[in-house]
Design an enzyme around this catalytic site. Structure first.
Site, short mmCIF file in Angstrom:
data_model
loop_
_atom_site.label_atom_id
_atom_site.label_comp_id
_atom_site.label_asym_id
_atom_site.label_seq_id
_atom_site.Cartn_x
_atom_site.Cartn_y
_atom_site.Cartn_z
N ASP A 134 0.82 -1.05 -0.01
CA ASP A 134 0.05 -0.08 -0.02
C ASP A 134 0.87 1.27 0.13
OD1 ASP A 134 -2.48 1.54 0.15
OD2 ASP A 134 -2.37 1.56 2.17
N TYR A 136 1.33 5.70 -0.47
CA TYR A 136 0.53 6.92 0.32
C TYR A 136 0.93 8.03 -0.60
CZ TYR A 136 0.02 9.87 4.51
OH TYR A 136 -0.14 10.79 5.55
N HIS A 141 -4.06 14.14 0.31
CA HIS A 141 -4.17 13.21 1.49
C HIS A 141 -3.31 13.21 2.54
CE1 HIS A 141 -5.67 9.91 4.00
NE2 HIS A 141 -4.24 9.17 3.81
N GLN A 248 -5.11 2.28 14.75
CA GLN A 248 -3.94 2.77 13.74
C GLN A 248 -2.85 3.64 14.53
OE1 GLN A 248 -4.77 4.09 10.01
NE2 GLN A 248 -2.67 4.31 9.51
N LYS A 261 -5.05 -1.58 9.85
CA LYS A 261 -5.24 -1.93 8.53
C LYS A 261 -5.43 -3.65 8.05
CE LYS A 261 -4.29 2.06 6.77
NZ LYS A 261 -4.83 2.83 5.74
#
Length: 423
Positions: A134, A136, A141, A248, A261
């Protein structure tokens, strides 16, 4: 980005207006039904083309590389591993068979057997996912999250504009659209708490993402350049990277996401090929800090994919809460794959790499509840009453994505999952 005139194709298969599955798309997936075992299909309108029937009837006779049972597998991995010259030709052949002026399948006795109603099919995971990463990669964001949790004047960490930040996720809990999830449990500790507590997550969130599927394996020690990257990418899916924000926040220092996650990620079942996405290349954001040579790109690897997120409470109408676009991503798919492998990390066919949350510049384009409701301080209103700070039990989160240019539409369908109470 292509500026060539787009072809006009008409299929003899009825395709509803605004269908994601037009003759320009033809995505691959794995389906089964009450009478059919798991197998490979291509979506067109409200139908699925059973590729095993076409192969059995000799429609792919020119492709001697195709094993006789290649379309009777429960995952696309072996088919993808045959290479793009083969997979591309299969898709092209199906497109030829489906155009209105071609009668070879339209008039063939196998037509009824080859065309399956999508409403009668159950969609499975399209690939066996060996590894999942994953990223980022949305600057909006990352800036929003940095503003909320750190110094607003230094929202981005020093490395962010120099490399695509990522982490290795949990492949075993990736599930196909329609599969419900259970609210996760874990430790959490708010600033006003003296000690951590354990229980169901109180801040369950979605993350609007897309993911690409690796289409060519590499050996340890080898690297993939940005020029080579798309030759190693078979196609893309919608990706909801569920996130338990409270779990998290307590666990992520110093090694990053873990239980917050790993409980579930949901994907759309149809893999849209890079060939289908070709007409929708777009200019991505300007990278205002020079990148190191291995991350430099001579061509565009961004795509104009319109994205939407809906929240549907039990027995209520779905409310659209987000409208975003994949072209907002600061780091593109070629840079992600090049960075992932620059240290010699090997990748395998079927590996999945997600984009990270896709947020735009305006509040209605933020790709998570964390941002939309700004850490719970600005609840969002739903169409039929009520509001949300985070996702509640009984809510179904639905994500949709499509590309549109002139007369051509290519879409991903949707990924949806309902949230059930914690076990």
């Amino acid at each position: 980005m292509t500026n060539q005139p787009l072809p006009t194709l008409q299929s003899w298969v009825a395709v509803p207006k605004n269908s994601d599955f037009t003759i320009y798309n033809l995505p691959f997936g794995i389906f089964q039904s009450k009478r059919l075992s798991a197998r490979v299909g291509i979506a067109i309108g409200d139908k699925i083309v059973d590729l095993s029937v076409l192969h059995e009837e000799g429609f792919f006779s020119e492709l001697s590389q195709l094993p006789h049972d290649i379309f009777l597998r429960d995952a696309l991995n072996d088919f993808i591993a045959l290479g793009k010259p083969v997979t591309r030709r299969v898709r092209e052949k199906v497109q030829e068979l489906l155009v209105d002026e071609n009668d070879s399948l339209k008039e063939h006795t196998c037509r009824g057997k080859a065309m399956v109603n999508r409403s009668e099919a159950q969609m499975l995971l399209p690939v066996k996912i060996g590894d999942y990463t994953d990223f980022y990669s949305s600057i909006e964001h990352a800036t929003n999250v940095g503003t909320m949790f750190r110094d607003p004047s230094n929202a981005l960490l020093p490395n962010w504009k120099h490399l695509p930040v990522g982490y290795h996720g949990r492949a075993s809990s990736i599930i196909p659209s329609g599969t419900p999830i259970f609210r996760p449990k874990g430790q959490f500790k708010d600033a006003n708490m003296d000690a951590p507590e354990f229980g169901p997550s109180r801040r369950l969130d979605f993350e609007l993402e897309m993911a690409f599927i690796v289409g060519k394996s590499t050996k340890m020690g080898d690297s993939i350049t940005t020029v080579q990257a798309e030759d190693h990418i078979f196609g893309m899916v919608l990706f909801n990277d569920w996130s338990a924000r409270d779990i998290q926040a307590w666990e992520y220092v110093p090694l990053g996401p873990f239980l917050g996650k790993s409980f579930a990620s949901s994907i759309s079942p149809w893999v849209v090929t890079m060939e289908a996405l070709e007409p929708f290349r777009a200019q991505g954001p300007e990278q205002d800090v020079p990148v190191l040579p291995y991350l430099a790109c001579e061509s565009s690897h961004s795509f104009d994919i319109h994205l939407e997120v809906y929240i549907q409470p039990e027995e209520n109408k779905a409310s659209k809460v987000c409208t975003s676009n994949f072209k907002h991503m600061y780091w593109n798919i070629a840079q992600q794959l090049a960075h992932h492998t620059v240290n010699g990390c090997n990748v395998n066919v079927g590996d999945m790499m997600a984009s990270g949350t896709i947020s735009g510049a305006t509040p209605d384009s933020y790709g998570s509840m964390l941002e939309l409701a700004w850490k719970g301080t600005k609840p969002i209103s739903l169409e039929e009453g009520g509001e949300r700070k985070f996702i509640e039990d009984g809510d179904t989160v639905i994500m949709k994505g499509y590309c549109k240019k002139e007369h051509i539409r290519v879409g991903f369908g949707e990924v949806s999952s309902k949230v059930l109470p914690a076990k």
